[in-house]
Write a protein that holds these residues in place. Sequence first.
Motif, PDB file in Angstrom:
ATOM      1  N   PRO A 152       0.810  -1.223   0.000  1.00 29.84           N
ATOM      2  CA  PRO A 152       0.000   0.000   0.000  1.00 29.84           C
ATOM      3  C   PRO A 152       0.843   1.274   0.000  1.00 29.84           C
ATOM      4  O   PRO A 152       0.525   2.231  -0.710  1.00 29.84           O
ATOM      5  CB  PRO A 152      -0.815  -0.138   1.290  1.00 29.84           C
ATOM      6  CG  PRO A 152      -0.949  -1.609   1.483  1.00 29.84           C
ATOM      7  CD  PRO A 152       0.365  -2.185   1.017  1.00 29.84           C
ATOM      8  N   GLN A 153       1.928   1.278   0.782  1.00 31.32           N
ATOM      9  CA  GLN A 153       2.772   2.476   0.836  1.00 31.32           C
ATOM     10  C   GLN A 153       3.503   2.690  -0.489  1.00 31.32           C
ATOM     11  O   GLN A 153       3.627   3.824  -0.960  1.00 31.32           O
ATOM     12  CB  GLN A 153       3.794   2.368   1.995  1.00 31.32           C
ATOM     13  CG  GLN A 153       4.531   3.666   2.304  1.00 31.32           C
ATOM     14  CD  GLN A 153       3.695   4.652   3.103  1.00 31.32           C
ATOM     15  OE1 GLN A 153       2.469   4.606   3.055  1.00 31.32           O
ATOM     16  NE2 GLN A 153       4.350   5.554   3.824  1.00 31.32           N
ATOM     17  N   GLN A 154       3.970   1.625  -1.090  1.00 33.51           N
ATOM     18  CA  GLN A 154       4.644   1.742  -2.386  1.00 33.51           C
ATOM     19  C   GLN A 154       3.678   2.252  -3.448  1.00 33.51           C
ATOM     20  O   GLN A 154       4.044   3.087  -4.278  1.00 33.51           O
ATOM     21  CB  GLN A 154       5.227   0.386  -2.805  1.00 33.51           C
ATOM     22  CG  GLN A 154       6.443  -0.033  -2.008  1.00 33.51           C
ATOM     23  CD  GLN A 154       6.804  -1.494  -2.204  1.00 33.51           C
ATOM     24  OE1 GLN A 154       6.121  -2.228  -2.915  1.00 33.51           O
ATOM     25  NE2 GLN A 154       7.877  -1.931  -1.563  1.00 33.51           N
ATOM     26  N   PHE A 155       2.445   1.775  -3.403  1.00 28.80           N
ATOM     27  CA  PHE A 155       1.453   2.233  -4.383  1.00 28.80           C
ATOM     28  C   PHE A 155       1.165   3.718  -4.185  1.00 28.80           C
ATOM     29  O   PHE A 155       1.001   4.474  -5.151  1.00 28.80           O
ATOM     30  CB  PHE A 155       0.165   1.422  -4.263  1.00 28.80           C
ATOM     31  CG  PHE A 155      -0.728   1.561  -5.459  1.00 28.80           C
ATOM     32  CD1 PHE A 155      -0.540   0.759  -6.569  1.00 28.80           C
ATOM     33  CD2 PHE A 155      -1.744   2.500  -5.494  1.00 28.80           C
ATOM     34  CE1 PHE A 155      -1.349   0.884  -7.702  1.00 28.80           C
ATOM     35  CE2 PHE A 155      -2.551   2.639  -6.605  1.00 28.80           C
ATOM     36  CZ  PHE A 155      -2.356   1.831  -7.711  1.00 28.80           C
ATOM     37  N   LYS A 156       1.119   4.132  -2.918  1.00 26.91           N
ATOM     38  CA  LYS A 156       0.881   5.552  -2.631  1.00 26.91           C
ATOM     39  C   LYS A 156       2.034   6.406  -3.154  1.00 26.91           C
ATOM     40  O   LYS A 156       1.820   7.468  -3.747  1.00 26.91           O
ATOM     41  CB  LYS A 156       0.719   5.752  -1.124  1.00 26.91           C
ATOM     42  CG  LYS A 156       0.298   7.157  -0.720  1.00 26.91           C
ATOM     43  CD  LYS A 156       0.129   7.272   0.783  1.00 26.91           C
ATOM     44  CE  LYS A 156      -1.013   6.443   1.291  1.00 26.91           C
ATOM     45  NZ  LYS A 156      -1.235   6.626   2.754  1.00 26.91           N
ATOM     46  N   VAL A 157       3.271   5.937  -2.946  1.00 29.26           N
ATOM     47  CA  VAL A 157       4.443   6.662  -3.439  1.00 29.26           C
ATOM     48  C   VAL A 157       4.405   6.748  -4.965  1.00 29.26           C
ATOM     49  O   VAL A 157       4.676   7.800  -5.549  1.00 29.26           O
ATOM     50  CB  VAL A 157       5.749   5.984  -2.961  1.00 29.26           C
ATOM     51  CG1 VAL A 157       6.968   6.580  -3.688  1.00 29.26           C
ATOM     52  CG2 VAL A 157       5.907   6.153  -1.449  1.00 29.26           C
ATOM     53  N   LEU A 158       4.050   5.645  -5.625  1.00 30.32           N
ATOM     54  CA  LEU A 158       3.982   5.644  -7.088  1.00 30.32           C
ATOM     55  C   LEU A 158       2.930   6.636  -7.577  1.00 30.32           C
ATOM     56  O   LEU A 158       3.155   7.357  -8.557  1.00 30.32           O
ATOM     57  CB  LEU A 158       3.659   4.236  -7.595  1.00 30.32           C
ATOM     58  CG  LEU A 158       3.460   4.100  -9.111  1.00 30.32           C
ATOM     59  CD1 LEU A 158       4.684   4.579  -9.886  1.00 30.32           C
ATOM     60  CD2 LEU A 158       3.141   2.640  -9.469  1.00 30.32           C
ATOM     61  N   THR A 159       1.795   6.688  -6.902  1.00 33.61           N
ATOM     62  CA  THR A 159       0.753   7.642  -7.273  1.00 33.61           C
ATOM     63  C   THR A 159       1.258   9.076  -7.158  1.00 33.61           C
ATOM     64  O   THR A 159       0.991   9.916  -8.024  1.00 33.61           O
ATOM     65  CB  THR A 159      -0.485   7.458  -6.375  1.00 33.61           C
ATOM     66  OG1 THR A 159      -0.974   6.127  -6.526  1.00 33.61           O
ATOM     67  CG2 THR A 159      -1.595   8.423  -6.753  1.00 33.61           C
ATOM     68  N   MET A 160       2.020   9.346  -6.110  1.00 33.13           N
ATOM     69  CA  MET A 160       2.553  10.701  -5.910  1.00 33.13           C
ATOM     70  C   MET A 160       3.647  11.018  -6.932  1.00 33.13           C
ATOM     71  O   MET A 160       3.779  12.159  -7.376  1.00 33.13           O
ATOM     72  CB  MET A 160       3.050  10.843  -4.471  1.00 33.13           C
ATOM     73  CG  MET A 160       1.921  10.717  -3.453  1.00 33.13           C
ATOM     74  SD  MET A 160       2.452  10.626  -1.735  1.00 33.13           S
ATOM     75  CE  MET A 160       2.556  12.376  -1.347  1.00 33.13           C
ATOM     76  N   LEU A 161       4.407  10.004  -7.329  1.00 31.12           N
ATOM     77  CA  LEU A 161       5.383  10.199  -8.413  1.00 31.12           C
ATOM     78  C   LEU A 161       4.662  10.604  -9.695  1.00 31.12           C
ATOM     79  O   LEU A 161       5.127  11.460 -10.445  1.00 31.12           O
ATOM     80  CB  LEU A 161       6.179   8.913  -8.656  1.00 31.12           C
ATOM     81  CG  LEU A 161       7.222   8.496  -7.621  1.00 31.12           C
ATOM     82  CD1 LEU A 161       7.839   7.160  -8.029  1.00 31.12           C
ATOM     83  CD2 LEU A 161       8.315   9.550  -7.476  1.00 31.12           C
ATOM     84  N   SER A 162       3.505   9.974  -9.929  1.00 31.26           N
ATOM     85  CA  SER A 162       2.753  10.269 -11.148  1.00 31.26           C
ATOM     86  C   SER A 162       2.207  11.694 -11.140  1.00 31.26           C
ATOM     87  O   SER A 162       1.860  12.239 -12.188  1.00 31.26           O
ATOM     88  CB  SER A 162       1.609   9.265 -11.336  1.00 31.26           C
ATOM     89  OG  SER A 162       0.569   9.512 -10.412  1.00 31.26           O
ATOM     90  N   GLU A 163       2.115  12.284  -9.948  1.00 29.17           N
ATOM     91  CA  GLU A 163       1.660  13.674  -9.821  1.00 29.17           C
ATOM     92  C   GLU A 163       2.815  14.658  -9.981  1.00 29.17           C
ATOM     93  O   GLU A 163       2.626  15.869  -9.850  1.00 29.17           O
ATOM     94  CB  GLU A 163       0.975  13.869  -8.463  1.00 29.17           C
ATOM     95  CG  GLU A 163      -0.297  13.040  -8.306  1.00 29.17           C
ATOM     96  CD  GLU A 163      -0.801  13.002  -6.874  1.00 29.17           C
ATOM     97  OE1 GLU A 163      -0.104  13.535  -5.975  1.00 29.17           O
ATOM     98  OE2 GLU A 163      -1.887  12.429  -6.639  1.00 29.17           O
ATOM     99  N   GLY A 164       4.018  14.118 -10.252  1.00 26.66           N
ATOM    100  CA  GLY A 164       5.175  14.961 -10.486  1.00 26.66           C
ATOM    101  C   GLY A 164       5.893  15.429  -9.232  1.00 26.66           C
ATOM    102  O   GLY A 164       6.727  16.350  -9.291  1.00 26.66           O
ATOM    103  N   LYS A 165       5.599  14.790  -8.113  1.00 28.07           N
ATOM    104  CA  LYS A 165       6.211  15.222  -6.854  1.00 28.07           C
ATOM    105  C   LYS A 165       7.616  14.657  -6.690  1.00 28.07           C
ATOM    106  O   LYS A 165       7.904  13.539  -7.115  1.00 28.07           O
ATOM    107  CB  LYS A 165       5.322  14.808  -5.672  1.00 28.07           C
ATOM    108  CG  LYS A 165       3.986  15.538  -5.673  1.00 28.07           C
ATOM    109  CD  LYS A 165       3.080  15.096  -4.546  1.00 28.07           C
ATOM    110  CE  LYS A 165       1.767  15.880  -4.587  1.00 28.07           C
ATOM    111  NZ  LYS A 165       0.808  15.426  -3.574  1.00 28.07           N
ATOM    112  N   LEU A 166       8.470  15.445  -6.048  1.00 28.55           N
ATOM    113  CA  LEU A 166       9.845  15.026  -5.782  1.00 28.55           C
ATOM    114  C   LEU A 166       9.889  14.180  -4.517  1.00 28.55           C
ATOM    115  O   LEU A 166       8.974  14.220  -3.689  1.00 28.55           O
ATOM    116  CB  LEU A 166      10.740  16.255  -5.611  1.00 28.55           C
ATOM    117  CG  LEU A 166      10.768  17.250  -6.783  1.00 28.55           C
ATOM    118  CD1 LEU A 166      11.560  18.492  -6.387  1.00 28.55           C
ATOM    119  CD2 LEU A 166      11.366  16.591  -8.015  1.00 28.55           C
TER     120      LEU A 166
END
Length: 212
Positions: A152-166
């Motif tokens: 779940p945490q990895q999926f959340k991080v991937l979602t935030m990467l897709s939003e262009g976040k550093l």
Amino acid sequence: MDSGYRIIIADDHPLFRNALQQAVQLAVQGVHLQEVDSIDSLLQLLSETDDTDLLLLDLKMPGASGFSGLTRLRALYPSLPVVVVSASEETNVVQQAMRLGAVGFIPKSSPMPVLVNALNTVLEGDGWFPEGINPDDAPEDDMASRLASLTPQQFKVLTMLSEGKLNKQIAYELDVSEATIKAHVTAIFRKLDVKNRTQAVIALSQLEGGEF
């Protein structure tokens, strides 16, 4: 007589939630029914309830687009039976839901008797999919399986990467160290068998693609 069943309807369209509610009440006497209209409210409810018997999940609502919500839920609650309800009736959409672990797929165009029959079938322990689509016919989708393997945490991080976040921004929002985020990103790349953020984000966008 109280059936003891606990069912959650997750859909952001009030009219369809009402139709599903009627179908559930016709299918099961004395059911304990709860409704949510976003992925965040669904996750909050599930965190407070550990005995849900069935989740009826719309693929597209606030916090979810395409199959991202289903994938996230399957990672968090692998034993929770999920039936997808969708405006799409395309074979590839149904098969993708099968691959990601849904126990059923109900098109939103289904008349009330079909909704009731589908719910009865699933609650009896069998899968229910539109006529003519066999779960065994669903082709393997390696990337869907890889995405489903993320925590779940990895999926959340991937979602935030897709939003262009550093990494620094993600670390701040999740209240963890930047080193922790770097470790998550490395694990995501390994699980998805990709070399960089762009490839990882493309993989997620493929999961989210389409009209539902």
